[in-house]
Scaffold this active site. Structure first.
Site, PDB file in Angstrom:
ATOM      1  N   ARG A 107      68.419 -90.146  64.657  1.00  0.00           N
ATOM      2  CA  ARG A 107      67.637 -90.602  65.807  1.00  0.00           C
ATOM      3  C   ARG A 107      68.535 -90.652  67.044  1.00  0.00           C
ATOM      4  O   ARG A 107      69.704 -91.039  66.967  1.00  0.00           O
ATOM      5  CB  ARG A 107      67.103 -92.008  65.486  1.00  0.00           C
ATOM      6  CG  ARG A 107      66.212 -92.628  66.550  1.00  0.00           C
ATOM      7  CD  ARG A 107      64.899 -91.946  66.632  1.00  0.00           C
ATOM      8  NE  ARG A 107      63.914 -92.733  67.380  1.00  0.00           N
ATOM      9  CZ  ARG A 107      62.803 -92.205  67.877  1.00  0.00           C
ATOM     10  NH1 ARG A 107      62.531 -90.919  67.720  1.00  0.00           N
ATOM     11  NH2 ARG A 107      61.935 -92.963  68.513  1.00  0.00           N
ATOM     12  N   THR A 386      56.362 -83.127  68.188  1.00  0.00           N
ATOM     13  CA  THR A 386      57.092 -83.487  66.959  1.00  0.00           C
ATOM     14  C   THR A 386      56.710 -82.519  65.853  1.00  0.00           C
ATOM     15  O   THR A 386      55.721 -81.788  65.976  1.00  0.00           O
ATOM     16  CB  THR A 386      56.804 -84.943  66.540  1.00  0.00           C
ATOM     17  OG1 THR A 386      57.133 -85.793  67.617  1.00  0.00           O
ATOM     18  CG2 THR A 386      57.550 -85.377  65.299  1.00  0.00           C
ATOM     19  N   THR A 404      62.011 -84.180  66.342  1.00  0.00           N
ATOM     20  CA  THR A 404      61.250 -84.290  67.586  1.00  0.00           C
ATOM     21  C   THR A 404      62.134 -84.245  68.818  1.00  0.00           C
ATOM     22  O   THR A 404      63.318 -84.574  68.746  1.00  0.00           O
ATOM     23  CB  THR A 404      60.442 -85.613  67.605  1.00  0.00           C
ATOM     24  OG1 THR A 404      59.555 -85.616  68.716  1.00  0.00           O
ATOM     25  CG2 THR A 404      61.333 -86.833  67.684  1.00  0.00           C
ATOM     26  N   ASP A 428      60.464 -94.004  73.877  1.00  0.00           N
ATOM     27  CA  ASP A 428      60.043 -94.716  72.665  1.00  0.00           C
ATOM     28  C   ASP A 428      60.543 -96.157  72.635  1.00  0.00           C
ATOM     29  O   ASP A 428      60.156 -96.929  71.760  1.00  0.00           O
ATOM     30  CB  ASP A 428      60.513 -93.977  71.408  1.00  0.00           C
ATOM     31  CG  ASP A 428      59.496 -92.928  70.963  1.00  0.00           C
ATOM     32  OD1 ASP A 428      58.356 -92.956  71.448  1.00  0.00           O
ATOM     33  OD2 ASP A 428      59.848 -92.079  70.118  1.00  0.00           O
ATOM     34  N   SER A 458      57.935 -93.622  65.010  1.00  0.00           N
ATOM     35  CA  SER A 458      56.837 -93.623  64.034  1.00  0.00           C
ATOM     36  C   SER A 458      57.064 -92.563  62.957  1.00  0.00           C
ATOM     37  O   SER A 458      56.253 -92.443  62.034  1.00  0.00           O
ATOM     38  CB  SER A 458      55.508 -93.338  64.724  1.00  0.00           C
ATOM     39  OG  SER A 458      55.198 -94.360  65.626  1.00  0.00           O
ATOM     40  N   GLY A 480      52.980 -88.893  67.020  1.00  0.00           N
ATOM     41  CA  GLY A 480      53.240 -90.238  67.515  1.00  0.00           C
ATOM     42  C   GLY A 480      52.841 -91.268  66.464  1.00  0.00           C
ATOM     43  O   GLY A 480      53.046 -91.059  65.267  1.00  0.00           O
TER      44      GLY A 480
HETATM   45  O1  DON Z   1      59.622 -91.036  67.119  1.00  0.00           O
HETATM   46  C1  DON Z   1      58.473 -91.187  67.509  1.00  0.00           C
HETATM   47  O2  DON Z   1      57.697 -91.994  67.071  1.00  0.00           O
HETATM   48  C2  DON Z   1      57.963 -90.278  68.581  1.00  0.00           C
HETATM   49  N1  DON Z   1      59.052 -89.834  69.404  1.00  0.00           N
HETATM   50  C3  DON Z   1      57.269 -89.163  67.926  1.00  0.00           C
HETATM   51  C4  DON Z   1      56.639 -88.299  68.937  1.00  0.00           C
HETATM   52  C5  DON Z   1      55.496 -87.606  68.425  1.00  0.00           C
HETATM   53  O3  DON Z   1      55.174 -87.570  67.289  1.00  0.00           O
HETATM   54  C6  DON Z   1      54.746 -86.954  69.462  1.00  0.00           C
HETATM   55  N2  DON Z   1      53.421 -86.638  69.014  1.00  0.00           N
HETATM   56  N3  DON Z   1      52.396 -86.967  69.484  1.00  0.00           N
END
Ligand code: DON
Length: 590
Positions: A107, A386, A404, A428, A458, A480
């Site tokens: 991350r 993502t 992502t 985030d 997420s 997301g």
């Molecule tokens: O880590 C996360 O939760 C977000 N950065 C993920 C982003 C994502 O899945 C975008 N899709 N809608």
């Protein structure tokens, strides 16, 4: 069966660009060997057919599922750069053939000079600053995580894993529908950054059409450098220097030292027993592992199969939606990077989840006030960025990898001369209590910005073991916060209803994230996903009658998964890989 020669014909020495591209005949043969659901002894499922092929080509030349997942991930950096890539991050969950489990956290991290009010302008939080441009970028973690996995668990030489990706970047790849749509949607912001416009738009500023070839020579060179020189070229050397100096010129705060200090981390996976299965999830900074565990514990108090089979299954969807609401209320208040804040262990205790289960009224939807009663007026836009990819091999190595750059094309900045798209993962964080991020999520102090902290995610790569401790299922998704609920629903269908992975992924879904207080439903609810579901779905009408405020939406998340099928007569294991019909992916197998 994949029988293509293209990716497979080189030895372990890196022969990169000497490899001939696939000819038209090979390409057409390859496409016939792929479909949304496929079975084989070594399998891969990603959102791009060629990335799935790149993955299985590694296993065909003696690599394992870890090599395959890495090859898929770097390939997706080229053909699916709006979703994930070298400038982003990932969470990688691995089950090795010796039974060991590994959660490798790649991350992004906040820069050392980040502060909790860095996105405030004149006293007001400005979400544009956390989504577009230099301040939005966290220290990328993908390459560190992939390298950490490879150095311990890979079989093929590191450089070999980059060969298909380098070729795709160098020779060009076809612009996909989602490439096109996301460039079109973001073109005004992309134009603000000349290095990005140079790569993603034609020289006259117009769009590449779907099916046109996009050549990315700078990205090919970057991939070659990482392939030859390893992770340090990225974190200690040339790339880090170029990226940090470009961001500084543009008003960013990420430094060379931020790159130098980045490490992927091994974390203890989250484990839950659910109706004879052991569900293994990703711990913080993912919120997915904890909240899937929490929802499974709530739902274990309800006879889900019976509820599903009764009438129009409305009570099944009702209880799922209520569990989601309770979990997301906790997410907003308690969850953050556990290196910085204490995430209470009671969240997944039997006592607490029992109390949550008792709050569910089967007759009607219950309002969940939340812990700080913060409100969000944001509507989740439902865009999907993502990517989730998954691989498994004949020896019992399984990988679930979600990667992502956050929103489409990340912070929309490509580092000049490198082809690398940077992330906007700073969004985030909870940039201010109650201020929603790009996904309408609100958070509290637990997820506030701090130097070196990882923003809450997420992403929910999940692997399920059977009673013999053998891998049985795996799933994860993009979308997301919808990732968490899509992964939960897919696994529940497999575990409770005995649905196959392909059908479970295809089944229509619901989503509730506590704020906004809406139950999102795909209009084909009750059947397989279809864009053409009508507006008078009887289950949706019954949910409304229970007091849910329903919002019909096009689709909820894009998932990929694998299941282990019965043993083949020769004693071999048949694995089934499945891609989501909501996306453009195809599985590949050998
Ligand atoms: O880590 C996360 O939760 C977000 N950065 C993920 C982003 C994502 O899945 C975008 N899709 N809608």
């Amino acid at each position: 069966m994949i029988t293509r020669r293209g990716f497979l014909s080189h030895s372990t020495a890196m022969t990169t660009l000497a490899l001939a591209p696939l000819n038209a005949q090979e390409k057409s043969a390859a496409s016939k060997t792929q479909s949304r659901v496929m079975s084989g002894s070594s399998v891969a499922a990603t959102v791009h057919p060629l990335a799935s092929q790149a993955a299985v080509s590694m296993m065909a030349q003696g690599g394992n599922a870890i090599d395959a997942a890495i090859a898929a991930s770097v390939y997706l950096s080229v053909v699916d750069g709006h979703n994930s890539g070298l400038g982003g991050g990932c969470l990688m969950l691995i089950r090795r053939s010796d039974g060991s489990l590994h959660a490798i956290d790649g991350r992004e991290k906040a820069p050392a000079s980040a502060s909790k009010d860095m996105f405030f302008k004149n006293g007001v939080a400005d979400v544009k600053l956390s989504q577009d441009g230099p301040l939005a970028c966290g220290v990328p973690g993908l390459i560190a995580a992939l390298h950490s996995a490879h150095s311990r668990f890979g079989k093929l030489p590191w450089g070999d894993l980059f060969v298909p990706a380098i070729r795709a970047a160098h020779d060009g790849c076809k612009v996909s529908r989602s490439n096109y749509n996301t460039i079109k949607a973001e073109q005004e912001v992309i134009k603000r950054f000349p290095a990005s416009a140079k790569v993603l738009l034609k020289s006259d500023g117009s769009l590449y059409e779907i099916g046109e070839t996009l050549i990315q020579r700078d990205l090919a060179k970057t991939l070659e450098s990482i392939a030859k020189n390893g992770r340090d070229w990225f974190y200690q050397g040339e790339f880090a220097e170029q990226c940090a100096s470009h961001l500084r010129e543009q008003g960013g705060m990420l430094t060379l030292n931020d790159f130098k200090n980045y490490e992927a981390k091994d974390r203890p996976p989250v484990r839950t027993n659910y109706r004879g299965f052991q569900v293994v999830g990703f711990p913080t900074p993912s919120s997915g592992g904890i909240h899937i565990q929490q929802m499974l514990q709530i739902l274990s108090r309800f006879p889900l199969k019976q509820l599903y089979e009764q009438g129009d299954s409305v009570n099944y969807y009702h209880v799922l939606g209520e569990a989601m609401k309770l979990a997301f209320a906790d997410r907003a208040h308690y969850l953050g990077d556990s290196d910085f804040v204490e995430v209470p262990s009671f969240l997944t205790s039997m006592e607490y989840t029992d109390a949550l289960a008792k709050r569910i009224d089967m007759e009607k939807s219950t309002r969940v006030p939340g812990h700080n009663d913060s409100k969000s007026n944001a509507i989740d836009d439902g865009k999907k960025h993502t990517t989730h990819m998954t691989t498994a091999d004949r020896d019992g190595n399984w990988v679930a990898l979600t990667a992502t750059v956050n929103t489409s094309w990340g912070n929309k900045m490509i580092v000049p001369g490198t082809g690398v798209v940077l992330n906007d993962e700073m969004d985030d964080f909870s940039i201010s209590p109650g201020v929603p991020n790009a996904f309408g999520l609100v958070g509290s102090r637990a997820n506030a910005i701090e130097p070196g902290k990882r923003p809450l995610s997420s992403m929910s790569p999940t692997i399920v073991l059977d009673a013999m401790n053998e891998p049985s299922l795996t799933c994860g998704a993009a979308g997301g916060p919808r990732i968490i609920n899509a992964t939960l629903q897919t696994l529940l269908r497999c575990m409770d209803l005995g649905t196959s992975m392909g059908d479970a992924i295809a089944a229509s879904r619901i989503h509730h994230q506590w704020q906004p207080d809406l139950l999102y439903c795909e209009s084909s609810l009750g059947g397989p996903y279809s864009r053409e579901g009508g507006s008078n779905n009887p289950i949706v009408e019954s949910l409304k009658a229970k007091g849910h405020e329903v919002k019909l939406i096009g689709n909820i998340a894009i998932a990929q998964g694998i299941e282990r099928a019965k043993k083949e007569p020769d004693g071999g294991v048949a694995l089934i890989a499945a891609c989501d019909p909501r996306g453009e992916g195809m599985a590949a197998v050998i």
